[in-house]
Design an enzyme around this catalytic site. Structure first.
Site, PDB file in Angstrom:
ATOM      1  N   SER A 191       4.560  -2.393  -2.254  1.00  0.00           N
ATOM      2  CA  SER A 191       5.031  -1.719  -1.402  1.00  0.00           C
ATOM      3  C   SER A 191       3.119  -0.782  -0.819  1.00  0.00           C
ATOM      4  CB  SER A 191       5.546  -0.606  -1.626  1.00  0.00           C
ATOM      5  OG  SER A 191       5.570   0.916  -0.973  1.00  0.00           O
ATOM      6  N   GLY A 192       3.374  -0.978   0.583  1.00  0.00           N
ATOM      7  CA  GLY A 192       2.512  -0.762   1.238  1.00  0.00           C
ATOM      8  C   GLY A 192       1.226  -1.890   1.974  1.00  0.00           C
ATOM      9  N   THR A 237       6.895  -4.101   7.103  1.00  0.00           N
ATOM     10  CA  THR A 237       7.528  -3.908   7.953  1.00  0.00           C
ATOM     11  C   THR A 237       6.597  -3.958   9.232  1.00  0.00           C
ATOM     12  OG1 THR A 237       8.953  -1.957   6.524  1.00  0.00           O
ATOM     13  CG2 THR A 237       8.789  -1.157   9.123  1.00  0.00           C
ATOM     14  N   ASN A 266       3.135   4.496  -0.347  1.00  0.00           N
ATOM     15  CA  ASN A 266       2.728   4.220   1.443  1.00  0.00           C
ATOM     16  C   ASN A 266       4.045   5.346   2.222  1.00  0.00           C
ATOM     17  OD1 ASN A 266       3.719   2.997   4.549  1.00  0.00           O
ATOM     18  ND2 ASN A 266       4.787   1.268   3.053  1.00  0.00           N
ATOM     19  N   SER A 308       7.402   4.403   3.460  1.00  0.00           N
ATOM     20  CA  SER A 308       7.626   3.052   3.185  1.00  0.00           C
ATOM     21  C   SER A 308       9.226   3.253   2.516  1.00  0.00           C
ATOM     22  CB  SER A 308       7.502   3.795   1.322  1.00  0.00           C
ATOM     23  OG  SER A 308       7.513   2.932   0.319  1.00  0.00           O
ATOM     24  N   SER A 309      10.004   1.799   3.788  1.00  0.00           N
ATOM     25  CA  SER A 309      10.995   1.545   3.768  1.00  0.00           C
ATOM     26  C   SER A 309      11.745   1.569   2.426  1.00  0.00           C
ATOM     27  CB  SER A 309      11.003  -0.043   4.275  1.00  0.00           C
ATOM     28  OG  SER A 309      10.301  -0.795   4.807  1.00  0.00           O
ATOM     29  N   GLY A 311       9.351  -6.484  -2.390  1.00  0.00           N
ATOM     30  CA  GLY A 311       8.550  -7.402  -3.478  1.00  0.00           C
ATOM     31  C   GLY A 311       8.830  -7.233  -5.349  1.00  0.00           C
ATOM     32  N   GLU A 371       7.876  -5.803  -7.962  1.00  0.00           N
ATOM     33  CA  GLU A 371       7.884  -4.262  -8.929  1.00  0.00           C
ATOM     34  C   GLU A 371       7.156  -3.706  -9.808  1.00  0.00           C
ATOM     35  OE1 GLU A 371      10.084  -0.875  -7.648  1.00  0.00           O
ATOM     36  OE2 GLU A 371       9.435  -1.190  -4.974  1.00  0.00           O
TER      37      GLU A 371
HETATM   38  P1  ATP Z   1       7.190  -0.416   1.546  1.00  0.00           P
HETATM   39  O1  ATP Z   1       7.393  -1.322   0.558  1.00  0.00           O
HETATM   40  O2  ATP Z   1       6.714   0.983   1.388  1.00  0.00           O
HETATM   41  O3  ATP Z   1       8.155  -0.422   3.057  1.00  0.00           O
HETATM   42  P2  ATP Z   1       5.563  -2.695   3.786  1.00  0.00           P
HETATM   43  O4  ATP Z   1       4.984  -3.437   3.301  1.00  0.00           O
HETATM   44  O5  ATP Z   1       6.519  -2.389   4.577  1.00  0.00           O
HETATM   45  O6  ATP Z   1       5.972  -1.508   2.476  1.00  0.00           O
HETATM   46  P3  ATP Z   1       4.462  -1.609   5.646  1.00  0.00           P
HETATM   47  O7  ATP Z   1       5.143  -0.490   6.161  1.00  0.00           O
HETATM   48  O8  ATP Z   1       4.537  -2.241   6.636  1.00  0.00           O
HETATM   49  O9  ATP Z   1       4.479  -1.939   4.386  1.00  0.00           O
HETATM   50  O10 ATP Z   1       2.947  -0.982   6.190  1.00  0.00           O
HETATM   51  C1  ATP Z   1       2.257   0.367   5.222  1.00  0.00           C
HETATM   52  C2  ATP Z   1       1.354   0.689   5.840  1.00  0.00           C
HETATM   53  O11 ATP Z   1      -0.408  -0.605   6.006  1.00  0.00           O
HETATM   54  C3  ATP Z   1       1.329   1.147   7.419  1.00  0.00           C
HETATM   55  O12 ATP Z   1       1.599   2.408   7.894  1.00  0.00           O
HETATM   56  C4  ATP Z   1       0.173   0.708   8.531  1.00  0.00           C
HETATM   57  O13 ATP Z   1      -1.144   2.058   8.660  1.00  0.00           O
HETATM   58  C5  ATP Z   1      -1.479  -0.498   7.712  1.00  0.00           C
HETATM   59  N1  ATP Z   1      -0.410  -2.290   7.801  1.00  0.00           N
HETATM   60  C6  ATP Z   1       0.037  -2.854   7.176  1.00  0.00           C
HETATM   61  N2  ATP Z   1       0.224  -4.078   8.516  1.00  0.00           N
HETATM   62  C7  ATP Z   1      -1.189  -3.501   9.037  1.00  0.00           C
HETATM   63  C8  ATP Z   1      -1.655  -4.517  10.513  1.00  0.00           C
HETATM   64  N3  ATP Z   1      -1.709  -5.981  10.224  1.00  0.00           N
HETATM   65  N4  ATP Z   1      -2.714  -4.284  11.106  1.00  0.00           N
HETATM   66  C9  ATP Z   1      -3.049  -2.416  10.293  1.00  0.00           C
HETATM   67  N5  ATP Z   1      -2.553  -1.361   9.804  1.00  0.00           N
HETATM   68  C10 ATP Z   1      -1.279  -2.528   9.196  1.00  0.00           C
HETATM   69 MG    MG Z   2       8.475  -1.155   4.453  1.00  0.00          MG
END
Ligand code: ATP
Ligand code: MG
Length: 692
Positions: A107-108, A112, A157, A160-161, A384, A386
């Site tokens: 997460s984070g 996404t 996050n 977070s999805s 991923g 956990e």
């Molecule tokens: P979850 O499993 O909780 O959904 P995730 O892996 O989908 O987590 P994201 O929501 O894609 O995580 O990313 C978390 C935050 O990190 C985003 O809101 C953004 O602020 C920052 N972030 C992620 N990727 C990038 C990137 N390539 N460039 C800049 N900021 C990023």
């Molecule tokens: Mg996500």
């Protein structure tokens, strides 16, 4: 190849297969750290992309960057998510086959965001006709809608999805995106009724309260202040500076209109969302007989109006339970505790099914029947591995999902390696690797696996409990090499296992699960009485979500575990028929800060993402391989025979070239179309010679 190789001491290598110490986790980490400190967040392992979340805008997602990567040979530019997207797209167009891009990480970590970047890449770079712009816009706008209903602020996050997502982007034979299809997995319904300190409910609730028009809120009977709603105030962080609910509401409203939601759809949809909030505010009191009652019927009346049900029927269903005896139905009152349970179960069921309805609705707007013979690129953005201090049923499901995906990856990578060596006519030795099928079987095998044992406990007559489930596990899988409980670990058990816990030795490491809540979460019971109310609702969406036929069907619906197992098995079927690309996302620190590289945290993820294993498989044969033409093009200046032009077959040119620069026989092999180089040092030496 990028010029970065010459500066590799400073910025590391752009492909981990070029690391000399490829089995060393420290060398892996050093390389990642070097690159991260230079804002190079992407690195390859062969064709797998490792991405470290920069937590800052790096200016690497501009339209000119997109154009740069269009149609360029994979390894000719620095690693990028666009290169992965472009490669999948080119291959799909030239070979007319289907692809998927699997994005995983904790997460984070940026899953996404990566999937959105890929979607934007296709939206900007793919050919387009005017009539298909709407299809493209809908694909893009499905994201904010699903995020509003399926994402939430968590401690890890802010966005977070809370569901897994697989999205097919469909292309016609000219490579124009023409439609799509989305499948969602395991939405975290428990969040609707409870949030931990510092976390929020799903974004949509706050967006509606902040941004909703006065008229709409009045119709729904809602006030703007989230603190007034129990389901929104438990985490004590309804307002979060990084989130602009008002703006997001506008984005979502606009998306709704593009995706073809009618006024009527929205009225019904927000009727449900508001009902959930009103449900949360229902208070039960104990009557003189010790049973639950609802003295203030304000909320009941509001919900009844919004959902089109009879208020007294709803009230009865929240405080009573129908029990079917042999010939008749008996209505029993519920205790305070059970009434609260029934209320929360109703909120969760309503929200969960509405989310599924939403996905279906979006899908129907993404369908494009005019195009046959489409090819697809699937994007999988899924939780991923956990491991928390306390791991429950959710972590069990998520980690099981990762086991399955890991199995696919290993099989596919090994198979691809093997196929390539065979195609090129190169001898190779089978690679030793850990086949995690044994763990998948432990979880999913029919009648014998953990899910089956759990299901049996859930239907067993008599008092089954989370503890009796654990005892059954000990009885049935206790001797399995990848399973342990306190009783069976014995005094030599390394880390403590509690009374209610069992431990699984996953491919990525051991995880201790607490069985507390397993039965309840697997059963996910909604009292029949409440189901009847919902099935008879006049709300059009609920009518679709709760079919009357469900009441007539006396068979138990499949449990959550079994449903998840089945949906994973269909997902694997979808994936197995497609060509894979992989993106592994890493979170650099817990505090969401830019430029902070937390060694401990990252080492942990490198392990859980199976990156070392992947690198080992990738390096087992040859570190580097290139088509003769490309190799020659790059290094022809090193040999008088090939400089400035070589007019013979490229393979022969390469042979002359490497003979001239003195490759030893054990350093390389010549395949049908490619040269294979065993050690990175050989390539580096060539690269250095080329620089001078
Ligand atoms: P979850 O499993 O909780 O959904 P995730 O892996 O989908 O987590 P994201 O929501 O894609 O995580 O990313 C978390 C935050 O990190 C985003 O809101 C953004 O602020 C920052 N972030 C992620 N990727 C990038 C990137 N390539 N460039 C800049 N900021 C990023
Ligand atoms: Mg996500």
């Amino acid at each position: 190849m990028e010029g970065a190789l010459t500066a590799r001491d400073k910025v590391g290598v752009q492909d981990f297969v070029l690391l000399d110490a490829y089995t060393s986790e420290s060398a892996f980490l050093d390389n990642l750290r070097k690159r991260f400190s230079e804002n190079l967040i992407y690195t390859y392992i062969g064709t797998l992309l490792v991405s470290v979340n920069p937590y800052q805008e790096l200016g690497i997602y501009t339209v000119s960057q997109m154009e740069l990567y269009q149609g360029v040979n994979f390894f000719e530019l620095p690693p990028h998510v666009y290169a992965i997207a472009d490669n999948a797209y080119r291959m799909m167009c030239s070979e007319l086959n289907n692809h998927f891009i699997l994005i995983s990480g904790e997460s984070g970590a940026g899953k996404t965001e990566a999937s959105k970047k890929i979607l934007q890449y296709f939206a900007v770079t793919c050919p387009m006709t005017e009539s298909l712009q709407i299809a493209r816009d809908r694909l893009l706008l499905s994201n904010p809608v699903l995020e509003a209903f399926g994402n939430a602020k968590t401690l890890r996050n802010d966005n977070s999805s809370r569901f897994g997502k697989y999205m097919d982007i469909q292309f016609d034979f000219k490579g124009i995106p023409v439609g799509g299809h989305i499948i969602s997995y395991l939405i975290e319904k428990s969040r609707v009724v409870y949030q931990n300190q510092g976390e929020r409910n799903f974004h949509i609730f706050y967006q509606l309260l902040e941004g909703g028009e006065e008229e709409l809120l009045a119709y729904l009977g809602l006030e703007r202040d989230p603190q007034l709603y129990k389901y929104l105030s438990q985490g004590h962080c309804a307002k979060e500076s990084s989130i602009n609910d008002k703006n997001d509401w506008k984005t979502v409203s606009n998306a709704f209109s593009v995706i073809d939601f009618t006024e009527d759809d929205l009225e019904n949809l927000f009727g449900i969302i508001a009902s959930v909030l009103h449900l949360g505010n229902i208070c039960f009191e104990e009557n003189q007989q010790g049973w639950a009652s609802i003295p203030d019927t304000h909320e009941i009346k509001r919900i009844a109006k919004l959902l089109g049900v009879h208020p007294w029927v709803l009230l009865e269903a929240l405080t009573h339970r129908k029990i079917e005896a042999k010939t008749e139905e008996v209505i029993c009152p519920l205790t305070l505790e059970l009434s609260a349970y029934a209320r929360d179960a109703m909120a969760k069921a309503v929200y969960g099914r509405t989310f599924t309805w939403l996905v279906n609705k979006i899908n129907s707007s993404l369908v494009n029947k005019d195009f046959t013979g489409k090819t697809v690129i699937g994007l999988l953005d899924i939780y991923g591995f956990e491991v928390f201090d306390k791991n429950g049923f959710e972590q069990f499901c998520i980690n099981y999902c990762n086991e399955k995906l890991q199995q696919l990856l290993i099989e596919r990578t090994l198979k691809a390696e093997q196929a390539e060596y065979e195609m090129e006519g190169i001898e190779w030795e089978p690679i030793q690797y850990f086949n995690n099928k044994i763990i998948c079987d432990l979880v999913e095998e029919r009648h014998k696996g953990i899910i089956s044992i759990l299901d049996e406990e859930c239907i067993r007559p008599g008092p089954a409990t989370d503890l009796s489930f654990l005892e059954r596990l000990e009885e049935k899988v206790g001797k399995h090499a990848h399973f342990q409980t306190r009783k069976l670990a014995g005094p030599k058990g390394r880390k403590r296992i509690g009374w209610m816990e069992f431990r699984l030795f996953h491919y990525a490491g051991e995880v201790t699960y607490c069985t507390e809540g397993f039965l309840e979460k697997n059963n996910d019971l909604l009292y029949r009485h409440l189901k009847e109310v919902l099935c008879r609702s006049k709300n059009r969406i609920l009518k679709e979500c709760f079919r009357v036929a469900e009441l007539e069907n006396r068979r138990r619906p499949p449990t959550v575990g079994t449903q998840f197992k089945n949906s994973l098995s269909s997902l694997l079927e979808i994936l197995i028929s497609k060509e894979p690309s992989y993106i592994r996302c890493i979170k650099p620190n817990e505090s969401k800060e830019p430029s902070k590289f937390d060694d401990f945290l990252i080492r942990h993820q490198v392990k859980y993402l199976g990156l070392m294993e992947h690198l080992r498989v990738r390096r087992a044969g040859f570190a580097y391989r290139r088509k003769y033409e490309h190799f020659l093009q790059r290094y022809k200046s090193l040999c008088p025979d090939t400089w400035p032009h070589w007019h013979g077959p490229p393979a022969e040119g390469v042979e002359r070239l490497i003979k001239y620069i003195g490759y030893e026989p054990e350093e390389y092999k010549l395949g049908r179309t490619k040269i294979f180089i065993r050690f990175p040092r050989t390539l580096f030496a060539t690269e250095d010679a080329f620089e001078f």
